[in-house]
Design a protein around this motif. Structure first.
Motif, PDB file in Angstrom:
ATOM      1  N   LEU A  26     -11.065   9.530   4.023  1.00 42.87           N
ATOM      2  CA  LEU A  26     -11.348   8.422   3.150  1.00 42.87           C
ATOM      3  C   LEU A  26     -11.491   8.920   1.539  1.00 42.87           C
ATOM      4  N   VAL A  27     -11.682   9.867   1.383  1.00 40.74           N
ATOM      5  CA  VAL A  27     -11.468  10.542   0.059  1.00 40.74           C
ATOM      6  C   VAL A  27     -10.143  10.194  -0.616  1.00 40.74           C
ATOM      7  N   THR A  28      -9.233  10.496   0.259  1.00 36.44           N
ATOM      8  CA  THR A  28      -7.587  10.198  -0.224  1.00 36.44           C
ATOM      9  C   THR A  28      -7.531   8.740  -0.308  1.00 36.44           C
ATOM     10  N   LEU A  29      -7.999   7.990   0.645  1.00 40.58           N
ATOM     11  CA  LEU A  29      -7.681   6.440   0.708  1.00 40.58           C
ATOM     12  C   LEU A  29      -8.367   5.764  -0.664  1.00 40.58           C
ATOM     13  N   GLY A  30      -9.629   6.530  -0.901  1.00 47.83           N
ATOM     14  CA  GLY A  30     -10.342   5.864  -2.044  1.00 47.83           C
ATOM     15  C   GLY A  30      -9.680   6.280  -3.292  1.00 47.83           C
ATOM     16  N   GLN A  31      -8.962   7.152  -3.381  1.00 49.79           N
ATOM     17  CA  GLN A  31      -8.093   7.724  -4.515  1.00 49.79           C
ATOM     18  C   GLN A  31      -6.963   6.813  -4.867  1.00 49.79           C
ATOM     19  N   VAL A  32      -6.438   6.343  -3.857  1.00 50.15           N
ATOM     20  CA  VAL A  32      -5.245   5.486  -3.603  1.00 50.15           C
ATOM     21  C   VAL A  32      -5.752   4.101  -4.211  1.00 50.15           C
ATOM     22  N   PHE A  33      -6.719   3.580  -3.730  1.00 49.50           N
ATOM     23  CA  PHE A  33      -7.241   2.467  -4.294  1.00 49.50           C
ATOM     24  C   PHE A  33      -7.644   2.500  -5.616  1.00 49.50           C
ATOM     25  N   ALA A  34      -8.171   3.367  -6.211  1.00 45.38           N
ATOM     26  CA  ALA A  34      -8.841   3.945  -7.631  1.00 45.38           C
ATOM     27  C   ALA A  34      -7.325   3.686  -8.506  1.00 45.38           C
ATOM     28  N   TYR A  35      -6.460   4.425  -7.818  1.00 42.25           N
ATOM     29  CA  TYR A  35      -5.014   4.238  -8.792  1.00 42.25           C
ATOM     30  C   TYR A  35      -4.441   2.912  -8.836  1.00 42.25           C
ATOM     31  N   ALA A  36      -4.898   2.223  -7.689  1.00 42.00           N
ATOM     32  CA  ALA A  36      -4.322   0.658  -7.774  1.00 42.00           C
ATOM     33  C   ALA A  36      -5.238  -0.132  -8.939  1.00 42.00           C
ATOM     34  N   VAL A  37      -6.561   0.102  -8.906  1.00 38.99           N
ATOM     35  CA  VAL A  37      -7.271  -0.666  -9.757  1.00 38.99           C
ATOM     36  C   VAL A  37      -7.063  -0.246 -11.338  1.00 38.99           C
ATOM     37  N   PHE A  64       0.653  -1.303   0.194  1.00 38.43           N
ATOM     38  CA  PHE A  64      -0.146  -0.030  -0.159  1.00 38.43           C
ATOM     39  C   PHE A  64       0.715   1.241   0.150  1.00 38.43           C
ATOM     40  N   ALA A  65       2.009   1.409   0.678  1.00 40.97           N
ATOM     41  CA  ALA A  65       2.880   2.344   0.770  1.00 40.97           C
ATOM     42  C   ALA A  65       3.228   2.879  -0.495  1.00 40.97           C
ATOM     43  N   GLN A  66       3.794   1.986  -1.233  1.00 43.31           N
ATOM     44  CA  GLN A  66       4.452   2.208  -2.523  1.00 43.31           C
ATOM     45  C   GLN A  66       3.428   2.544  -3.543  1.00 43.31           C
ATOM     46  N   VAL A  67       2.232   2.079  -3.495  1.00 40.99           N
ATOM     47  CA  VAL A  67       0.950   2.701  -4.447  1.00 40.99           C
ATOM     48  C   VAL A  67       0.580   3.986  -3.930  1.00 40.99           C
ATOM     49  N   ALA A  68       0.857   4.254  -3.003  1.00 35.90           N
ATOM     50  CA  ALA A  68       0.266   5.528  -2.304  1.00 35.90           C
ATOM     51  C   ALA A  68       1.365   6.673  -2.832  1.00 35.90           C
ATOM     52  N   LYS A  69       2.681   6.330  -2.389  1.00 39.10           N
ATOM     53  CA  LYS A  69       3.628   7.097  -2.831  1.00 39.10           C
ATOM     54  C   LYS A  69       3.593   7.606  -4.453  1.00 39.10           C
ATOM     55  N   ASP A  70       3.509   6.365  -5.190  1.00 38.45           N
ATOM     56  CA  ASP A  70       3.286   6.647  -6.501  1.00 38.45           C
ATOM     57  C   ASP A  70       2.312   7.475  -7.120  1.00 38.45           C
ATOM     58  N   TRP A  71       1.116   7.307  -6.316  1.00 38.52           N
ATOM     59  CA  TRP A  71      -0.045   7.978  -6.674  1.00 38.52           C
ATOM     60  C   TRP A  71       0.055   9.585  -6.102  1.00 38.52           C
ATOM     61  N   ILE A  72       0.566   9.656  -5.164  1.00 39.98           N
ATOM     62  CA  ILE A  72       0.658  11.316  -4.793  1.00 39.98           C
ATOM     63  C   ILE A  72       1.772  11.928  -5.426  1.00 39.98           C
ATOM     64  N   GLU A  73       2.640  11.202  -6.067  1.00 41.42           N
ATOM     65  CA  GLU A  73       3.611  11.770  -6.904  1.00 41.42           C
ATOM     66  C   GLU A  73       2.922  12.150  -8.264  1.00 41.42           C
ATOM     67  N   HIS A  74       2.039  11.203  -8.614  1.00 42.03           N
ATOM     68  CA  HIS A  74       1.315  11.352  -9.687  1.00 42.03           C
ATOM     69  C   HIS A  74       0.482  12.476  -9.821  1.00 42.03           C
ATOM     70  N   LYS A  75      -0.010  12.839  -8.855  1.00 39.78           N
ATOM     71  CA  LYS A  75      -1.108  13.937  -8.335  1.00 39.78           C
ATOM     72  C   LYS A  75      -0.395  15.231  -8.360  1.00 39.78           C
ATOM     73  N   ARG A  76       0.785  15.182  -8.320  1.00 40.32           N
ATOM     74  CA  ARG A  76       1.450  16.702  -7.801  1.00 40.32           C
ATOM     75  C   ARG A  76       1.143  17.656  -9.000  1.00 40.32           C
ATOM     76  N   GLN A  77       1.269  17.306 -10.286  1.00 45.61           N
ATOM     77  CA  GLN A  77       1.058  18.117 -11.265  1.00 45.61           C
ATOM     78  C   GLN A  77      -0.083  18.653 -11.677  1.00 45.61           C
ATOM     79  N   SER A  78      -1.272  17.904 -11.155  1.00 40.59           N
ATOM     80  CA  SER A  78      -2.559  18.197 -11.528  1.00 40.59           C
ATOM     81  C   SER A  78      -3.446  18.916 -10.489  1.00 40.59           C
ATOM     82  N   LEU A  79      -2.731  19.006  -9.237  1.00 40.72           N
ATOM     83  CA  LEU A  79      -3.560  19.647  -8.180  1.00 40.72           C
ATOM     84  C   LEU A  79      -2.874  21.007  -7.703  1.00 40.72           C
ATOM     85  N   ARG A  80      -3.614  21.836  -7.241  1.00 38.35           N
ATOM     86  CA  ARG A  80      -3.182  23.109  -6.673  1.00 38.35           C
ATOM     87  C   ARG A  80      -2.385  22.694  -5.371  1.00 38.35           C
TER      88      ARG A  80
END
Length: 333
Positions: free
Chosen positions: A128-139, A60-76
């Motif tokens: 939980l919104v954040t958690l759901g987005q991590v799982f959606a990234y994994a899907v 989970f930690a690896q996926v969450a790390k990849d997701w948060i880096e992926h989102k860096r460019q698209s979020l304020r």
């Protein structure tokens, strides 16, 4: 694909979606029927293109790390910082687990534990919104077949009631403005009521956003948490129509407004952006009290604007575009 027996154990023999041959030994004592059922599961994963050898399944930690880096460019930046804080502070019990063994039951235990610890219900929902987005990234990356949060029972507050939307009738609008001695804050409150702009949008307004010829203001930025940002969504960037009275008062305020390098419509005494908390405590709440109005939120001035347009029988699509809502349904709700 087949099941073979070797050294008193059943071995699953199959090709994965890349054509690579895989052999997986069943635990000692497993029956042939159990081996066939396990092979069926692997074959389904292969058909869906989702098979991964156990050593390649990320935590989970690896996926969450990849997701948060992926989102860096698209979020304020401030939104990204909130998500990053959630990932860093709230999911330790999942971090070391392989992403594909986190079940609905584990997610519900996570939710229940947070409630027992006394975490605010609104904070839990944001986490939980954040958690759901991590799982959606994994899907999306085919690490898991479905998002376990989707089937989990969400936290409920038994005493929770929907926040009542409160609006000011014309008589109270007049009373509020008459009870605001400062021209700057009187203009700010008037514009909030007569434009429906959000608090951050108002504090981010510049005089260059005012179009006197078309009697409009152009909402294209927001000021929050000490920084300027672009508006959050495409529909939030908009041109809002203003009535003749508001335009007349804006002309007067423009002459009186102290100059500043940022050209702000509502600057503080140094020409910099206004502090929202100071505005509320020193001007808005006292003005409400002086007018004899029960305390409301500043955001209720936005609802007041919407109610005025509805009372004037304006088209709901027009009201939606003026408010910057994503759809007419948001406005109707």
């Amino acid at each position: 694909a087949c099941v073979r027996k070797r050294n008193q154990r059943y071995v699953l023999d199959f090709l994965d979606q890349t054509g690579e041959r895989r052999r997986i030994s069943m635990p000692k004592g497993a029956t042939k029927a159990e081996a066939k059922e396990e092979l069926r599961i692997y074959e389904e994963q292969v058909l869906k293109g989702m098979y991964l050898p156990e050593h390649k399944v990320p935590t989970f930690a690896q996926v969450a790390k990849d997701w948060i880096e992926h989102k860096r460019q698209s979020l304020r930046e401030n939104t990204w910082e909130v998500y990053e804080g959630h990932v860093r502070n709230h999911f330790q019990e999942f971090d070391s687990l392989k992403i594909n063994i986190i079940t609905v039951a584990k997610v519900e235990k996570f939710i229940n534990r947070r409630q027992r610890e006394g975490m605010n219900i609104l904070t839990i929902r944001k986490v939980l919104v954040t958690l759901g987005q991590v799982f959606a990234y994994a899907v999306r990356h085919r690490y898991i077949e479905h998002n376990p949060l989707r089937d989990a029972e969400r936290p409920r507050d038994p005493g929770e009631t929907r926040k009542e939307i409160r609006v000011l009738v014309p008589e109270l609008i007049q009373a509020l403005l008459e009870s605001t001695p400062s021209p700057k804050y009187r203009m700010l409150f008037m514009l909030a009521i007569m434009s429906g702009a959000r608090q951050g949008e108002l504090l981010g307004l510049k005089w260059s956003d005012l179009d006197l010829e078309s009697s409009q203001i152009h909402i294209q930025r927001t000021f929050t948490k000490g920084r300027f940002f672009n508006t959050k969504t495409r529909t939030s960037t908009r041109k809002v129509d203003l009535g003749p009275m508001v335009i007349r008062e804006l002309r007067k305020w423009k002459l009186a407004c102290p100059p500043g390098e940022d050209d702000l419509m509502f600057p503080n005494g140094e020409g910099k952006p206004m502090n929202y908390s100071n505005m509320m405590q020193r001007h808005f709440i006292p003005a409400l009290a002086a007018a004899g109005i029960e305390q409301i939120r500043f955001h209720d001035l936005r609802h007041t604007y919407a109610s005025l347009l509805i009372h004037q029988k304006e088209n709901i699509k027009y009201i939606q575009t003026q408010l910057g809502h994503s759809s007419p349904m948001v406005t109707l709700n």
